[in-house]
Design a protein around this motif. Structure first.
Motif, PDB file in Angstrom:
ATOM      1  N   PRO A 132      37.449  31.450  40.468  1.00 29.59           N
ATOM      2  CA  PRO A 132      35.963  32.354  40.500  1.00 29.59           C
ATOM      3  C   PRO A 132      35.197  31.585  42.246  1.00 29.59           C
ATOM      4  O   PRO A 132      35.359  31.092  42.121  1.00 29.59           O
ATOM      5  CB  PRO A 132      35.549  32.403  38.943  1.00 29.59           C
ATOM      6  CG  PRO A 132      36.868  30.604  39.086  1.00 29.59           C
ATOM      7  CD  PRO A 132      37.307  30.723  39.374  1.00 29.59           C
ATOM      8  N   ARG A 133      35.062  32.980  43.102  1.00 28.27           N
ATOM      9  CA  ARG A 133      34.527  33.401  43.916  1.00 28.27           C
ATOM     10  C   ARG A 133      32.889  33.085  44.586  1.00 28.27           C
ATOM     11  O   ARG A 133      32.814  34.596  43.660  1.00 28.27           O
ATOM     12  CB  ARG A 133      35.490  33.343  44.882  1.00 28.27           C
ATOM     13  CG  ARG A 133      36.807  32.577  45.449  1.00 28.27           C
ATOM     14  CD  ARG A 133      36.575  31.069  44.888  1.00 28.27           C
ATOM     15  NE  ARG A 133      35.853  30.279  45.989  1.00 28.27           N
ATOM     16  CZ  ARG A 133      36.304  30.073  47.486  1.00 28.27           C
ATOM     17  NH1 ARG A 133      37.639  29.887  47.973  1.00 28.27           N
ATOM     18  NH2 ARG A 133      35.149  29.566  48.171  1.00 28.27           N
ATOM     19  N   THR A 134      32.332  32.943  44.621  1.00 31.74           N
ATOM     20  CA  THR A 134      30.656  33.410  44.165  1.00 31.74           C
ATOM     21  C   THR A 134      31.022  34.460  45.726  1.00 31.74           C
ATOM     22  O   THR A 134      30.002  35.898  45.597  1.00 31.74           O
ATOM     23  CB  THR A 134      29.340  32.567  45.379  1.00 31.74           C
ATOM     24  OG1 THR A 134      30.009  31.404  44.038  1.00 31.74           O
ATOM     25  CG2 THR A 134      28.786  33.055  45.036  1.00 31.74           C
ATOM     26  N   SER A 135      31.713  34.437  45.967  1.00 31.10           N
ATOM     27  CA  SER A 135      31.255  35.453  47.789  1.00 31.10           C
ATOM     28  C   SER A 135      33.228  36.144  47.588  1.00 31.10           C
ATOM     29  O   SER A 135      34.280  36.151  47.521  1.00 31.10           O
ATOM     30  CB  SER A 135      31.499  34.893  48.874  1.00 31.10           C
ATOM     31  OG  SER A 135      31.586  35.597  49.863  1.00 31.10           O
ATOM     32  N   PRO A 136      32.876  37.628  47.586  1.00 32.25           N
ATOM     33  CA  PRO A 136      34.308  37.927  47.454  1.00 32.25           C
ATOM     34  C   PRO A 136      34.624  38.198  48.525  1.00 32.25           C
ATOM     35  O   PRO A 136      36.141  38.639  48.669  1.00 32.25           O
ATOM     36  CB  PRO A 136      33.717  39.828  47.463  1.00 32.25           C
ATOM     37  CG  PRO A 136      31.994  39.948  48.555  1.00 32.25           C
ATOM     38  CD  PRO A 136      31.660  37.934  47.806  1.00 32.25           C
ATOM     39  N   TYR A 137      33.911  37.668  50.041  1.00 33.53           N
ATOM     40  CA  TYR A 137      35.280  37.517  51.145  1.00 33.53           C
ATOM     41  C   TYR A 137      35.755  36.598  51.261  1.00 33.53           C
ATOM     42  O   TYR A 137      36.678  36.002  52.207  1.00 33.53           O
ATOM     43  CB  TYR A 137      33.897  37.533  52.176  1.00 33.53           C
ATOM     44  CG  TYR A 137      33.288  38.719  52.799  1.00 33.53           C
ATOM     45  CD1 TYR A 137      34.035  40.144  52.269  1.00 33.53           C
ATOM     46  CD2 TYR A 137      31.661  38.650  52.317  1.00 33.53           C
ATOM     47  CE1 TYR A 137      33.226  41.229  52.033  1.00 33.53           C
ATOM     48  CE2 TYR A 137      30.942  39.281  51.821  1.00 33.53           C
ATOM     49  CZ  TYR A 137      31.474  41.171  51.944  1.00 33.53           C
ATOM     50  OH  TYR A 137      30.444  42.027  51.501  1.00 33.53           O
ATOM     51  N   GLN A 140      40.062  33.958  47.558  1.00 33.86           N
ATOM     52  CA  GLN A 140      40.289  34.319  46.116  1.00 33.86           C
ATOM     53  C   GLN A 140      41.821  34.241  45.061  1.00 33.86           C
ATOM     54  O   GLN A 140      42.088  33.421  43.906  1.00 33.86           O
ATOM     55  CB  GLN A 140      40.253  35.536  45.599  1.00 33.86           C
ATOM     56  CG  GLN A 140      39.144  36.639  46.347  1.00 33.86           C
ATOM     57  CD  GLN A 140      38.171  36.850  46.087  1.00 33.86           C
ATOM     58  OE1 GLN A 140      38.055  37.043  44.367  1.00 33.86           O
ATOM     59  NE2 GLN A 140      36.996  36.594  46.091  1.00 33.86           N
ATOM     60  N   MET A 166      40.608  34.753  34.572  1.00 34.32           N
ATOM     61  CA  MET A 166      39.424  34.906  35.001  1.00 34.32           C
ATOM     62  C   MET A 166      39.642  36.680  34.092  1.00 34.32           C
ATOM     63  O   MET A 166      38.638  37.556  34.368  1.00 34.32           O
ATOM     64  CB  MET A 166      39.440  35.688  36.258  1.00 34.32           C
ATOM     65  CG  MET A 166      38.709  34.448  36.465  1.00 34.32           C
ATOM     66  SD  MET A 166      38.703  34.151  38.907  1.00 34.32           S
ATOM     67  CE  MET A 166      37.737  35.551  38.907  1.00 34.32           C
ATOM     68  N   ARG A 186      31.919  30.409  34.002  1.00 30.18           N
ATOM     69  CA  ARG A 186      31.307  31.967  34.405  1.00 30.18           C
ATOM     70  C   ARG A 186      31.414  32.741  33.737  1.00 30.18           C
ATOM     71  O   ARG A 186      31.181  33.964  33.343  1.00 30.18           O
ATOM     72  CB  ARG A 186      31.808  31.880  35.594  1.00 30.18           C
ATOM     73  CG  ARG A 186      30.795  31.339  36.853  1.00 30.18           C
ATOM     74  CD  ARG A 186      30.758  32.442  38.490  1.00 30.18           C
ATOM     75  NE  ARG A 186      30.289  31.686  39.699  1.00 30.18           N
ATOM     76  CZ  ARG A 186      31.641  29.950  39.821  1.00 30.18           C
ATOM     77  NH1 ARG A 186      31.832  29.522  39.712  1.00 30.18           N
ATOM     78  NH2 ARG A 186      30.089  28.850  40.901  1.00 30.18           N
ATOM     79  N   ASN A 187      32.979  32.366  32.841  1.00 26.29           N
ATOM     80  CA  ASN A 187      33.031  33.532  31.938  1.00 26.29           C
ATOM     81  C   ASN A 187      33.199  32.915  30.495  1.00 26.29           C
ATOM     82  O   ASN A 187      33.315  34.008  29.649  1.00 26.29           O
ATOM     83  CB  ASN A 187      34.637  34.185  32.430  1.00 26.29           C
ATOM     84  CG  ASN A 187      34.600  34.690  33.005  1.00 26.29           C
ATOM     85  OD1 ASN A 187      34.475  35.755  33.057  1.00 26.29           O
ATOM     86  ND2 ASN A 187      35.683  34.128  33.947  1.00 26.29           N
ATOM     87  N   LEU A 210      27.314  27.310  33.092  1.00 24.99           N
ATOM     88  CA  LEU A 210      25.896  26.639  34.004  1.00 24.99           C
ATOM     89  C   LEU A 210      24.707  26.267  32.886  1.00 24.99           C
ATOM     90  O   LEU A 210      24.059  25.604  33.729  1.00 24.99           O
ATOM     91  CB  LEU A 210      26.087  26.596  35.120  1.00 24.99           C
ATOM     92  CG  LEU A 210      26.984  26.559  36.112  1.00 24.99           C
ATOM     93  CD1 LEU A 210      27.945  27.033  35.952  1.00 24.99           C
ATOM     94  CD2 LEU A 210      26.684  26.375  37.240  1.00 24.99           C
TER      95      LEU A 210
END
Lengths: 338, 338, 338, 338
Positions: A132-137, A140, A166, A186-187, A210
């Motif tokens: 899981p990464r905050t940025s789509p770029y 992954q 995920m 996050r899930n 969190l």
């Protein structure tokens, strides 16, 4: 649940309240005090939305007496839950260190780390395949190929493997290859995913979100258990606060608090909570004596690019030291007798 | 990105850093100061994990100069984004109230509310069909049947409909019936879901998570936009703090902060943030003059059980009053010129 | 301090900035990168208000490289500070338990507790004489009479005494009778009080505020030290978060974080942080192995009213057990080598 | 207060509880339900420490029904408090903007600003003479000389003056020269200072602490009022959260929440909460329509060093615009009828 009504509540309104609660299968016990009328709710109050009741015009205040979780509640399951992960046990006196790289990168990487952490005493191998990464770029993860590399490391070392899921569409792949299925922070309230992993045959490692309370963590465990999967391990990994010297604030008191509320095992992840390698050791030691059933620690090898040893991951040598300290402390860990 | 190195960093380590960054397509500009060496990163630094760099042994500190979001960044899209939802526009001077029940319960309920909120000036109808609930034992919504009732209300009133999606497997159903697809606060970092709704033809309403920063909200919008869907509306709905007199703390300053950072429209949901009906009106009014592009307000009708009027939902009469105040204030709203 | 300027900053503005900084005794080192100009500040940047600089029109971002604390900074004081409290040492390998009642109530109470905690191994006696209470109607302590009772207990047991000061007018009274003067969490940023206790001859125990960062704690220590009093002991006692199962969230990672930043001793108070007696033991144990230089624990005796044994205070018997566990763990505590 | 006892509580323990409560002047009303016994407390429960009761061994849960504040409670003082500051009224329909520089620097500065803000419609002049600074090395204000400059500006413009007090020893000086005495956020729970300003003849502006709840703010007002000073104005100035795009998070919902709980006037300070000048205007506008009784806004003039116009302070021209917008919105502000 105890509902305190406002002083000027009319009989008709109390009657309406009783009818409404009755429609949910809840009976009531009315007690008229000097200033306030108090309504005790009898029955399975886990179906009652406390926020909704609190916000009624006639309600002064409301409080739960029974916890809204049942399957996860120690009151109904006194003995510690022992979770068996492909023969490795966590809980009920069984303590394990889960160690491995943040991301699976290559066969050499994951196999070398697996052998090193096994030698140091780790009982399970962790490794991220879907990240899981905050940025789509951002990268992954190696995805399915990453899981295959983990399986190879398992064949080499015998260590059961832990990896994060995920997406429910990956469940067949995880059923086949992963021994302990992680649901990430996050899930934690991705209820659709919780329901689906609740149908899996593999145990689940559920990380605290969190900004989620301990009660919400237990309600999410309840989702998994209500779907049929009783093998849930909880994981404290830091909560979000205003402090910026650590990535998150590790709430170690979650260990004793959870020990009283639930029979499920509790694992602590100091690596993600702290975000800096030099803080992992003291927090791993602290979690051990606080009575955690296990630790989750990131280990990274990187002979070529010495640069990347810096972050939250320990080198294998550093991990050797942490594991040694932890196992030395383990006999002195706080014991709970609930 | 600017990286400040520690005073004792060796040339060889700086060289390693440059090689590593170069492998990500980033070139570097080195500046040697009196005490510290500063490395400026040139190129698309959105691929660089800032936490990783910060935790390197040789790094004293690091800071981003460019925001890591591009599609959602006003710097690259100066004009306000106008999102068209089945003919109803939000953004770029177009203001809308989205109103309706928390949960769709029956045809009578949703149709009556739809007619009332339309009469009061609402531009879109909201209604929950799939409900994220903390407890697995709580009512989870009418699901597909709920969406059908919303469609009926749309046919009756002409109001486009807004509803929350929780699972990518429901996308075909939502494509068919829903005009604005909501991603809820608990799924703001469910990246798998974000990627999938990013492939939808319908606009997306993305709610800020309870413990997520404004930057993380924009990164989640970036996920949707990177998948091809540029029609994203952001929604501030309260963050988690220590205060207990309100359910969450509405961060109204998110409106002006976001106006500067992004061209995407921003909607405010005072109902969920506050948790009490009597606090909705002042916060709706405040959000309007702060320059929000829209509001999202819960409205409930319940002639039979007067009891349930209490919670965070307004009655239709109360909504009439709020809408009247809001439209009266709208001409005086703060204007942004970025 | 490194200041990154916005791309369109004019030469004249840079010149103005240099002049302004120069007026504070700060010289500058300018580095022009591809997109941004970076200004390195050279000199004693602790006088520069970072928020002010950050908010300048021409500034994109700013970051500190040097910490703004000097007297409290390990960089300038490498050896652990050893604080001597009437012959009892804390820091630099010296570990102490500070124990005693929340409030001093009577001679019998304080003397009995003093003898019990001494027997169990406590090195100092704590007791509240002046009590900070949220409500003006709550019991505010025995004040001067409370201090006298503490002195009696000291004469009986030889334990140095620790008590909280709330008002600088009481300094003469504290100078005379108290060995370690506590500044409470609510007064951590009562700078006027900090300046005054900084002139005292007695060592100061400075508690972290409920919503204060570790850096702010060090800046408050700096206030005391800048007034001339180098004998400051820091105390972590829990921070305010959204979690409600504990009174506050004990931030144990403050111990290793502070060990790196400062040479001052660090004490942990699990009693106030947790708010429940049954959580004190595991957190006391965890703090010990994390490397704290001491613990602060509430102990209460109450043979007559068994009722009041419940709260955050341990009974003398419970304290015996905690102290035994803590001393057993002490040899295994994490060691820091900065 | 309602206390819910654990199921296995013995009669003797209940009897002990009653005796203990009775010793505080509290009588009890016992109600035995199906599972739990509930104890209703009758009398002035503001003297009872809720945390202490909650932590008793026999107590399952406890909740307040009566608020612990009396003098500050709207239930006992239905009409809005109107505070008269040297002839300028705040509260009960009277709205004022308090404006001026963060720090008083010179006669020219403060007089020029005073004239400008008066011309724009401000009703009071603010200016810091004693400055609470995180660092002991930062400029701490002109102190007594600063107050003298404020008095000169008052003589010139007729605007009553507002300034922060940090130390009770300055009370005579403030009595003589300041019209509205500010207690800052960091001193909100400096109870010793609250008691002393409660004896002053001048009205008090009490700022909410960074991590203090609305209830704690009211309890601090109660301290002042219990000492005899009924003229308290509350000020919301932002709370500490995880968000970093603003200095603090302005909790505007504090306005309607406080309007219901108390009859005291509420002022909002968007300058300190936001930390950036460009966010002041929208938040000032939002606070106005939310029904605040006043605003507190920083204004700075700096013709010579254009550099310092950047931070949270507005220029006089920017203030003109904000004031114009605010006065235009004032007739549309939310009205409360409690």
């Amino acid at each position: 649940m105890v509902v305190v009504l406002k002083p000027d509540t009319k009989e008709e309104q109390i009657e309406n309240l009783k009818v409404w609660l009755s429609s949910m299968g809840i009976s009531t016990h009315i007690s008229r005090g000097v200033n306030h009328t108090i309504v005790g709710l009898v029955g399975d109050t886990s179906v009652v939305d406390m926020d909704l009741v609190r916000a009624l015009d006639i309600v002064e205040n409301v409080q739960r007496i029974q916890e809204p979780f049942k399957n996860a509640n120690r009151k109904f399951h006194n003995a510690d839950q022992v979770v068996d992960i492909a023969g490795v046990k966590i809980g009920g006196g069984n303590f394990q260190i889960i160690a491995g790289p943040c991301s699976v990168e290559s066969e050499a990487q994951v196999c070398e780390i697996a052998e090193r952490v096994k030698a140091a005493g780790a009982g399970l191998l962790r490794g991220g395949a879907f990240k899981p990464r905050t940025s789509p770029y951002a990268f992954q993860g190696l995805k399915g190929d990453g899981l295959k590399l983990l399986v190879e490391a398992k064949q080499l070392t015998g260590l059961p493997i832990v990896s994060e899921i995920m997406n429910a569409v990956h469940i067949p792949m995880f059923e086949e290859s992963v021994d302990l299925v992680q649901v990430g922070a996050r899930n934690m309230q991705n209820f659709e995913l919780l329901k689906e992993v609740g149908k899996m045959s593999k145990p689940i490692l559920l990380k605290r979100g969190l900004a989620n309370t301990i009660d919400e963590l237990l309600m999410s465990a309840e989702y998994i258990m209500a779907s049929g999967n009783e093998n849930v391990i909880l994981c404290e990994r830091g909560i979000r606060t205003f402090e910026t010297r650590t990535r998150n604030t590790l709430d170690l008191s979650a260990v004793p608090v959870l020990k009283k509320l639930t029979h499920l095992p509790i694992v602590v992840d100091p690596s993600h909570a702290m975000g800096y390698a030099h803080l992992v050791k003291p927090m791993a030691m602290a979690a051990t004596v606080a009575g955690a059933d296990g630790l989750m620690i990131e280990v990274h090898n990187n002979p070529a690019k010495a640069l990347c040893d810096g972050p939250q991951s320990l080198t294998p040598d550093q991990f050797d030291d942490v594991a040694k300290q932890v196992f030395q402390l383990r006999p002195f860990a706080c014991k709970y007798d609930y």
